[in-house]
Design an enzyme around this catalytic site. Structure first.
Site, PDB file in Angstrom:
ATOM      1  N   HIS A  66      83.437  58.510 -34.446  1.00 12.24           N
ATOM      2  CA  HIS A  66      84.914  59.270 -34.108  1.00 12.24           C
ATOM      3  C   HIS A  66      85.403  59.402 -32.794  1.00 12.24           C
ATOM      4  O   HIS A  66      86.651  59.258 -32.315  1.00 12.24           O
ATOM      5  CB  HIS A  66      84.894  60.625 -34.925  1.00 12.24           C
ATOM      6  N   GLU A 104      86.518  56.144 -31.417  1.00  8.85           N
ATOM      7  CA  GLU A 104      87.718  55.867 -32.119  1.00  8.85           C
ATOM      8  C   GLU A 104      88.844  56.242 -31.014  1.00  8.85           C
ATOM      9  O   GLU A 104      89.875  55.703 -30.722  1.00  8.85           O
ATOM     10  CB  GLU A 104      88.009  56.289 -33.498  1.00  8.85           C
ATOM     11  N   HIS A 105      88.501  57.584 -30.803  1.00  7.10           N
ATOM     12  CA  HIS A 105      89.697  58.147 -29.926  1.00  7.10           C
ATOM     13  C   HIS A 105      89.574  57.607 -28.345  1.00  7.10           C
ATOM     14  O   HIS A 105      90.657  57.369 -27.821  1.00  7.10           O
ATOM     15  CB  HIS A 105      89.171  59.699 -29.209  1.00  7.10           C
ATOM     16  N   GLU A 119      89.932  69.594 -31.849  1.00  4.30           N
ATOM     17  CA  GLU A 119      89.916  69.167 -33.254  1.00  4.30           C
ATOM     18  C   GLU A 119      88.805  69.759 -34.029  1.00  4.30           C
ATOM     19  O   GLU A 119      89.148  70.091 -35.117  1.00  4.30           O
ATOM     20  CB  GLU A 119      89.610  67.670 -33.401  1.00  4.30           C
TER      21      GLU A 119
END
Lengths: 425, 428
Positions: free
Chosen positions: B67, B70-71, B142
């Site tokens: 993840h 991905e950012h 997040e």
């Protein structure tokens, strides 16, 4: 773009949007009632009672089994507010039989069921079924209470409640918890009959059909008397002399910072397009000032954005931040708003924002729901504007228009939901 | 290039495997304004233990790294990729799931340019220590957002209880602690292992000319050099069939309780037609027992044990499968008992009932094809397990009451159930 055929049939406005995009046909009915404290809770309850049972399908199981037989047709209801209007929406979506290898006229059967739900609900002794009403009263209570559990939605609701205190817009679309117990099945049915006589009612049919295909079926099934339409009143609110700050403490790990601005501009106004561009440069997208400065540069938040309420003349900013970063986040948000007011944005930002707004509108009409929402703006507002004119107006917005709209935008309320002090993470 | 026709659905799918191993699929949808494209790697949160490219031994990486990567792919030396997409009138995004990381855009103009941007930004990583550190604050927020979300806590609490060893039990974003160990070198290592074209799939759907688009993609890929493909060695976690924890209660700042019953599937087929059949059978079975037209749903609703939020869902990917049943409730213990009793008492279903369930499911499947997002994302998910999305209807049609009974016998077993509840925090 999309084409829409509109016809008034008694008290019903029928909109047919022919398109070959989908493998299903969508039916959406919208009832527009005034948003007011006296009726809001009853209006919130009614669609949920209606979707339970009809004379012909007198229980939830019977009704839902029939939907399954129509190749898994869906039936959903929801509530919204657009300015000081309370909108009840009932949707059905049914497969287009040409993809199924069956000859059953599924759209017509769905229209019949829709008509049953509206005009032949399950009743007893001049009221709705008592058992159903009691069951839905319980469910409504739970729905209202659950708002508290979704902190982002809760913070948004609390901001509006504080900002519009005492005016109808502050009401929760689901009504008031304290009013639920006062409602009985007879009074509720009476109110529903009143709504059927007086509310503005629009039926949308989206799919591979034309007005001439369905007009007759609709005339037969939706006997609504013609009515004179009420104009929506808007409560005028006296201007606040200074910005109101509300801080609420709960057991939360992330602070929810929500800011409410008065834009003094709605969908009806000629400068609404400039407002849309203003909002886009400021916080509407991932290239906007808020995202770039609060998130990308300062690493303070995962989300930081702004949005406008088209029919209320309101804009809100929202960001999820570490509780201790309240002052810093506010400072950055204020600095971005100030930059906007001072005209500190480039031609490139304008072009980029217009391109994204245009794209967003065109993508919206790729869904049946989106087409209906765009068309329904024209029902809520007094001005009629097809999508191509809207797109054109966005293109024409100038730097000066954007600066001018900025002068009308005023910060009204800052709401912060934050942790209780001294708590460990 | 291959053209696959689906006459009943009136769709045509164009497919080619490029020289570098990339699978490209194009589904023309000429009535739509927008084009939607996804560029996906078969790499998700479960891939936390593997042999990195060029190494000889297995390595465990920090939770949440897929993840995080991905950012970070969105940031380049000269700025943010979002800026480029929005100049080209596109809206871009990405997501990381248990088994996939997808990068996507949708746009109604400049489709060729946007596609070029998508391919290039995903294939040109740029990580520095400084940008990696900066991202930690953003992702921490997040994670905090999800920490305060009771539905997410309930969902992950349930999955966590089901598994002893399988990494599906680890939150996709990791924890604030685990992401603190991520470095630029680790990101490059994961990138080198999982972002080779032969581990990826590109899906484009919208009002496009498939031949032109395919030619553009070929040209774009031919300009770049890639190493030859290698098999990726992923650690296989031994997982017993019984759940790790029977019950888990989470106290939170909420007013309404929530309850989910999780069912851990046994005998998950890792790929192919059998897998699709298993997933469809389980879907029908759960709908039969808990769908809105079931007598159980009606009774639970009338008794006030459930409300509108009640949901039933079955997920089957890679080598894991689980069902989830539940929602908001005033009586979390009673609901948990009822759901488990219904599952255990199931003993029969006749063919007529199965036919009605199939009919409903086929209509529902047609509805989902209205969405370009659904088509691209689900097609990719299935393709990574060697299944075709467009085989769903045929597979449903082939199911018999016996198939459903087999699945029930395998999965409706007490030791494969877990209960997770979110309840209001007690006031001190």
């Amino acid at each position: 773009m999309f084409r829409e055929e509109v016809k008034t049939i008694g008290g019903l406005r029928l909109h047919v949007i022919p398109t070959k995009k989908y493998k299903t046909n969508t039916l959406v009915l919208k009832m527009k009632a005034p948003l007011c404290e006296r009726d809001v809770t009853m209006q919130a309850l009614i669609p949920y009672v209606l979707q339970n049972a009809t004379e012909r399908h007198p229980s939830m199981k019977a009704l839902r089994t029939y939907l399954d037989e129509l190749y898994g047709a869906t039936l959903q209801v929801d509530l919204a507010k657009k300015g000081e209007n309370h909108i009840i929406t009932i949707r059905m979506d049914v497969a287009n039989e040409k993809f199924l290898g069956t000859t059953s006229p599924l759209l017509r059967e769905a229209l019949t069921l829709f008509s049953d739900i509206l005009f032949r609900p399950l009743t007893e002794q001049g009221g709705f079924s008592v058992a159903i009403v009691e069951q839905e009263k319980r469910a409504l209570k739970q729905k209202i209470q659950s708002l508290f559990d979704d902190k982002m939605r809760y913070a948004q609701h609390r901001l509006i409640e504080e900002m519009y205190k005492g005016s109808p817009y502050a009401l929760d679309v689901h009504g008031k918890l304290s009013d639920i117990d006062t409602i009985d099945a007879k009074r509720l049915y009476k109110h529903y009959e009143h709504m059927l006589k007086h509310d503005e009612i629009d039926l949308y049919i989206v799919g591979d059909v034309a007005l001439t295909d369905v007009e007759h079926d609709v005339v037969e099934r939706f006997p609504l008397e013609a009515r004179s339409l009420r104009s929506t009143e808007t409560t005028t609110i006296t201007k606040r002399t200074s910005v109101q700050e509300v801080i609420e403490k709960q057991h939360v790990k992330q602070g929810k910072l929500h800011l409410g601005y008065r834009t003094n501009t709605t969908y009806n106004d000629a400068d609404y397009d400039a407002l849309q561009v203003w909002n886009g440069i400021f916080g509407g997208f991932a290239h906007s000032k808020l995202f770039m400065n609060v998130r990308e540069k300062a690493s303070l938040a995962y989300y930081a954005a702004s949005r406008i309420e088209s029919h209320q003349g309101m804009m809100m900013v929202m960001a999820g931040i570490e509780p201790s970063n309240y002052e810093r986040a506010l400072e950055i948000i204020h600095a971005q708003a100030e930059a906007m007011r001072n005209g500190q944005f480039s031609d490139e930002e304008i072009i980029q924002t217009k391109a994204v707004i245009r794209n967003q509108l065109l993508e919206t009409v790729d869904t049946a729901r989106g087409m209906i929402e765009i068309s329904y703006h024209n029902v809520i507002a007094t001005r009629q504007r097809p999508l191509d004119e809207w797109l054109e107006a966005i293109e024409k917005v100038t730097y000066e228009d954007i600066v001018r709209i900025g002068e009308k935008i005023e910060l009204d309320t800052i709401y912060f939901l934050t942790e209780k002090e001294g708590e460990k993470k | 290039m291959k053209i696959i026709r689906y006459d009943q659905l009136q769709e045509q799918l164009f497919y080619e495997r490029l020289n570098n191993g990339l699978d490209v699929y194009i589904l023309p949808k000429k009535e739509f304004n927008k084009t939607y494209a996804t560029f996906t790697t078969k790499y998700g949160s479960v891939d936390n233990y593997f042999t990195p490219y060029g190494k000889t031994s297995m390595k465990k990486v920090p939770d949440g790294i897929a993840h995080f990567l991905e950012h970070k792919l969105f940031e380049k030396e000269d700025g943010d990729v979002f800026q480029i997409f929005s100049k080209q009138g596109a809206s871009a995004n990405a997501f990381t799931s248990f088994t996939r990381t997808a990068y996507l855009f949708s746009s109604t103009t400049n489709v060729e340019k946007n596609l070029e941007t998508l391919l290039d930004f995903v294939q040109e990583p740029y990580f520095t220590e400084q940008t990696v550190e900066k991202e930690k604050g953003i992702i921490a927020q997040e994670i905090r957002m999800y920490d305060d979300n009771p539905d997410w806590r309930l969902y992950f609490g349930t999955i966590e209880s089901m598994y002893h060893n399988h990494p599906v039990k680890i939150d996709i974003a990791g924890t604030v602690e685990s992401i603190s160990h991520i470095t630029k070198d680790l990101l490059y290592e994961c990138y080198a292992t999982f972002y080779h074209p032969s581990n990826m799939l590109l899906f484009v759907t919208g009002p496009v000319d498939p031949l032109t688009i395919l030619e553009q993609i070929r040209t774009n890929q031919a300009k770049k050099t890639f190493r030859s493909p290698t098999d990726i060695e992923r650690f296989h976690h031994e997982e017993p069939s019984h759940v790790a924890r029977e019950k888990h209660v989470i106290e939170m700042n909420v007013q309404t309780s929530k309850c989910l019953v999780g069912i851990k599937a046994k005998n998950v087929y890792t790929k192919g037609k059998e897998k699709l059949k298993h997933e469809c059978a389980m879907g029908l079975l759960l709908d039969h027992l808990f769908g809105k037209s079931s007598s159980h749903y009606e009774r639970l609703y009338q008794q006030g044990l459930i409300d509108e939020t009640f949901m039933v869902d079955y997920t089957e990917e890679s080598d894991f499968g689980f069902g989830l049943i539940g929602g908001d409730t005033l009586y979390p213990d009673q609901l948990a008992e009822e759901i488990q009793r219904i599952l255990l008492q199931f003993d029969d279903i006749d063919d007529e009932q199965v036919e009605r369930l199939k009919r409903k499911k086929i209509g529902t499947f047609l509805r989902s094809l209205n969405s370009l997002e659904y088509i691209a994302n689900q097609f990719t998910r299935y393709a990574f397990d060697h299944v075709s999305l467009f085989d769903v209807v045929a597979t449903l049609q082939s199911l018999t009451s016996n198939d459903l009974k087999v699945v029930a016998r395998e999965c409706f077993v007490q030791e494969q159930f877990t209960v997770c509840q979110v309840v209001p925090k007690k006031v001190k």
